[in-house]
Write a protein that holds these residues in place. Structure first.
Motif, short mmCIF file in Angstrom:
data_model
loop_
_atom_site.label_atom_id
_atom_site.label_comp_id
_atom_site.label_asym_id
_atom_site.label_seq_id
_atom_site.Cartn_x
_atom_site.Cartn_y
_atom_site.Cartn_z
N GLN A 66 13.34 -55.46 80.74
CA GLN A 66 11.91 -55.66 80.51
C GLN A 66 11.63 -57.02 79.88
O GLN A 66 12.49 -57.61 79.23
CB GLN A 66 11.37 -54.59 79.56
CG GLN A 66 11.44 -53.17 80.07
CD GLN A 66 10.99 -52.16 79.03
OE1 GLN A 66 11.15 -52.37 77.82
NE2 GLN A 66 10.41 -51.06 79.48
N TYR A 67 10.40 -57.50 80.09
CA TYR A 67 9.92 -58.69 79.40
C TYR A 67 9.66 -58.38 77.92
O TYR A 67 9.46 -57.22 77.53
CB TYR A 67 8.64 -59.20 80.05
CG TYR A 67 8.88 -60.00 81.32
CD1 TYR A 67 9.12 -61.37 81.26
CD2 TYR A 67 8.87 -59.38 82.56
CE1 TYR A 67 9.35 -62.10 82.42
CE2 TYR A 67 9.10 -60.10 83.73
CZ TYR A 67 9.33 -61.47 83.65
OH TYR A 67 9.56 -62.19 84.79
N GLY A 68 9.63 -59.45 77.13
CA GLY A 68 9.46 -59.29 75.69
C GLY A 68 8.16 -58.66 75.27
O GLY A 68 8.11 -57.96 74.25
N LYS A 84 12.92 -47.08 71.62
CA LYS A 84 11.70 -47.18 72.40
C LYS A 84 12.01 -47.83 73.74
O LYS A 84 12.33 -49.01 73.80
CB LYS A 84 10.64 -47.99 71.65
CG LYS A 84 10.13 -47.31 70.38
CD LYS A 84 9.03 -48.15 69.74
CE LYS A 84 8.46 -47.45 68.50
NZ LYS A 84 7.39 -48.26 67.87
N GLY A 85 11.91 -47.08 74.80
CA GLY A 85 12.15 -47.65 76.11
C GLY A 85 13.60 -47.57 76.53
O GLY A 85 14.46 -47.03 75.83
N PRO A 86 13.91 -48.11 77.70
CA PRO A 86 15.26 -47.99 78.26
C PRO A 86 16.28 -48.83 77.50
O PRO A 86 15.96 -49.87 76.93
CB PRO A 86 15.09 -48.50 79.70
CG PRO A 86 13.89 -49.40 79.64
CD PRO A 86 12.99 -48.82 78.59
N ASP A 87 17.52 -48.37 77.51
CA ASP A 87 18.64 -49.04 76.84
C ASP A 87 19.84 -48.94 77.76
O ASP A 87 20.35 -47.85 78.03
CB ASP A 87 18.91 -48.35 75.50
CG ASP A 87 20.09 -48.94 74.73
OD1 ASP A 87 20.91 -49.66 75.33
OD2 ASP A 87 20.21 -48.66 73.52
N ASN A 350 17.00 -62.38 84.11
CA ASN A 350 17.77 -61.53 83.20
C ASN A 350 17.21 -60.11 83.10
O ASN A 350 17.93 -59.20 82.69
CB ASN A 350 17.94 -62.17 81.83
CG ASN A 350 16.63 -62.53 81.16
OD1 ASN A 350 15.55 -62.16 81.62
ND2 ASN A 350 16.72 -63.25 80.05
N ILE A 351 15.96 -59.89 83.48
CA ILE A 351 15.45 -58.52 83.52
C ILE A 351 16.09 -57.73 84.66
O ILE A 351 15.95 -56.51 84.71
CB ILE A 351 13.91 -58.48 83.66
CG1 ILE A 351 13.46 -59.20 84.94
CG2 ILE A 351 13.23 -59.03 82.43
CD1 ILE A 351 12.00 -58.97 85.29
N ASP A 352 16.82 -58.42 85.54
CA ASP A 352 17.48 -57.75 86.67
C ASP A 352 18.90 -57.30 86.34
O ASP A 352 19.52 -56.59 87.14
CB ASP A 352 17.53 -58.69 87.88
CG ASP A 352 16.15 -59.14 88.34
OD1 ASP A 352 15.22 -58.33 88.24
OD2 ASP A 352 16.02 -60.30 88.77
N GLU A 368 10.52 -47.62 83.97
CA GLU A 368 10.02 -48.55 82.96
C GLU A 368 10.65 -49.94 83.05
O GLU A 368 10.13 -50.91 82.49
CB GLU A 368 10.28 -48.02 81.54
CG GLU A 368 9.86 -46.58 81.32
CD GLU A 368 11.05 -45.65 81.43
OE1 GLU A 368 11.54 -45.19 80.37
OE2 GLU A 368 11.49 -45.39 82.57
N MET A 369 11.78 -50.03 83.72
CA MET A 369 12.42 -51.33 83.87
C MET A 369 11.62 -52.18 84.85
O MET A 369 11.25 -51.72 85.92
CB MET A 369 13.86 -51.18 84.35
CG MET A 369 14.80 -50.67 83.28
SD MET A 369 16.54 -50.77 83.79
CE MET A 369 17.35 -50.28 82.26
N GLN A 370 11.36 -53.42 84.46
CA GLN A 370 10.58 -54.33 85.29
C GLN A 370 11.45 -55.13 86.24
O GLN A 370 10.95 -55.74 87.18
CB GLN A 370 9.77 -55.27 84.40
CG GLN A 370 8.73 -54.54 83.55
CD GLN A 370 8.02 -55.49 82.62
OE1 GLN A 370 8.62 -56.07 81.71
NE2 GLN A 370 6.72 -55.66 82.83
N GLY A 371 12.74 -55.15 85.98
CA GLY A 371 13.66 -55.85 86.87
C GLY A 371 14.06 -55.00 88.05
O GLY A 371 13.72 -53.82 88.15
N VAL A 372 14.77 -55.62 88.99
CA VAL A 372 15.26 -54.93 90.18
C VAL A 372 16.75 -55.24 90.34
O VAL A 372 17.27 -56.20 89.79
CB VAL A 372 14.49 -55.35 91.44
CG1 VAL A 372 13.04 -54.92 91.36
CG2 VAL A 372 14.57 -56.87 91.65
#
Length: 495
Positions: A66-68, A84-87, A350-352, A368-372
């Motif tokens: 994800q983005y910051g 909070k969110g994916p890890d 890097n979000i990927d 929730e991840m914005q990367g692919v």
């Protein structure tokens, strides 16, 4: 299912130009054979980018996909909350992977999702997360802080090797080996002190860049922002009697430019000496896997949190979004599906990283991840996973830095950046005025970004098209700046 192991090796502030398989001018005087081996036997990525070229936000994006502005880590002052969110680590651990982390963490929190870890520390809290080059302290999962004797790169390597040798060979593993080097200030091991004796390091063409082509936002200007010296702040550091690798001598009587070159030579030699130890480390880790027969079923990655300037544009450090800072090395070896000696020119961010590793591990990628996932482009099965990378530098929110706040997009050919230059406090109020500005670079014609073509008639249609793309990406990634009305007004006026 025989799931692959993952060895993720990441250094801090390692420029692609300081890895010989990327074939920069430094290749003539410095080689990284062990890091290069990953490229020779796997894939070199040429357009992998950090979405925010500063350490803590970059690391958070790698762990979350994800983005910051989504994961809460925009600046060096922000702490990541892994609850909070994916890890990435938790997702791999929960699916049966053995997980471990050794080295620099720098996320302002205790790692979660790792069966074991030892991360650089000087005590409780974020202040100590840079660690020391010699006799560093590490904190373990029990909260115990212990000081180790020796050189930090070697210690992190030994920790990782020991864990690899004693792991459960029946289960897949995910281990993050995070080096402190080559972060400033560059204290190399004594075994490398004679490296570059009598050698002159090649000088980049942009070491003394004439910045007249740039927007007002990034030139040296006025008293509202401290002007940057062409010989960089490092010259003053190097001339201190107590500098960590010894005082820079012999500059008395030199002119301005000569001092700049002398500082550059010391900077590069110290920096590259710390990289030499990392290259040795990579060789040891690969050999460990090769000796126990697990290398062929292991995804081996070498990367950095972002790039860094090695004198290009007369800069050191990162924080800008010129190529040397934004573009980040990424090498990956997995012979079961990655062709040896391949080069991937597809854009990747890097979000990927997290989605890509989850894909390899056969784990569903969280929405929730914005990367692919970049798995298919790395294997050469697809040409692209994205047509642009959106990036943003947020440090104005936390520090009174000279680097102007900015955001923009990088496509395969172009880079468009809007420097909004509004240092804001926590309430969104302006701290001081700095000039806004737009810059456009044609990376095909001008890979060193020495000609800002934003005002050129030839590029006006390109500008219009890229601005629409930029606005669409900001909406897509939910970074529309609605909470900063002053910023939005400045953007509208600048168009």
């Amino acid at each position: 299912m025989n799931r692959p192991n993952i060895l993720y090796i990441m250094s801090d502030d390692h420029s692609s130009n300081a890895i010989s398989c990327y074939h920069s001018i430094l290749e003539k005087v410095f080689q990284t054979p062990n890091i290069d081996r990953i490229a020779v036997e796997g894939c070199r990525m040429d357009a992998y980018c950090a979405t925010n070229a500063v350490c803590t936000p970059a690391r958070a994006s790698i762990m979350t996909g994800q983005y910051g502005h989504i994961n809460g880590v925009k600046t060096l002052d922000d702490d990541w909350n892994p609850q909070k969110g994916p890890d990435l680590a938790k997702l791999l651990q929960n699916s049966g992977y053995q997980t471990a982390l050794f080295g620099k963490w720098h996320l302002g929190c205790v790692p979660e999702g790792f069966d074991t870890f030892q991360y650089l520390s000087k005590g409780n809290g974020k202040e100590g997360e840079q660690g020391d080059y010699y006799d560093p302290c590490f904190q373990d999962k029990n909260g115990t802080i212990r000081q180790y004797d020796g050189y930090v790169t070697d210690i992190i390597t030994d920790m990782t090797k020991k864990w690899l040798e004693n792991r459960d060979k029946e289960r897949p593993f995910f281990v993050m080996c995070h080096h402190k080097a080559p972060h400033d200030f560059w204290e190399y091991h004594k075994r490398h002190e004679d490296l570059f004796q009598g050698v002159d390091i090649p000088v980049p063409d942009s070491l003394f860049e004439d910045r007249k082509h740039r927007s007002l936002a990034t030139r040296d200007f006025g008293s509202s922002v401290t002007p940057r010296s062409r010989i960089r702040s490092l010259y003053c550091d190097f001339c201190r009697d107590d500098y960590v690798t010894g005082k820079l001598e012999g500059t008395e009587g030199m002119n301005f430019e000569e001092k700049g070159i002398a500082a550059y030579q010391k900077y590069l030699k110290d920096y590259l000496r710390t990289v030499a130890a990392i290259d040795e480390s990579v060789g040891q880790l690969i050999n460990t896997l090769e000796e126990d027969g697990s290398l062929e079923n292991t995804i081996v990655i070498y990367t950095s949190d972002q790039g860094i300037f090695l004198g290009e544009h007369d800069y050191q450090d990162k924080r800008w979004s010129f190529e040397e800072s934004l573009r980040t090395p990424f090498l990956i070896r997995y012979p079961k599906e990655i062709q040896a000696g391949s080069v991937c020119k597809a854009l990747m961010a890097n979000i990927d990283v997290a989605p890509t590793l989850l894909d390899y591990a056969g784990i569903e990628i969280p929405e929730e991840m914005q990367g692919v996932s970049g798995r298919k482009v790395i294997a050469g099965e697809e040409k692209e996973i994205r047509d642009a990378v959106y990036f943003r530098y947020w440090m104005h929110l936390a520090h009174n830095h000279d680097n102007p706040a900015h955001y923009g997009i990088r496509t395969k050919r172009y880079k468009l950046t809007f420097y909004y230059g509004l240092p804001l406090d926590a309430t969104g109020a302006v701290q001081k005025e700095t000039p806004p500005g737009w810059e456009l670079y044609d990376l095909e014609r001008d890979p060193q970004e020495l000609h800002n073509v934003y005002e050129d008639i030839e590029y006006q249609e390109v500008c219009k098209r890229l601005k629409v793309k930029l606005e669409n990406m900001k909406k897509f990634y939910r970074d529309t700046d609605e909470e900063y009305p002053v910023l939005l007004e400045r953007y509208k006026r600048s168009k």
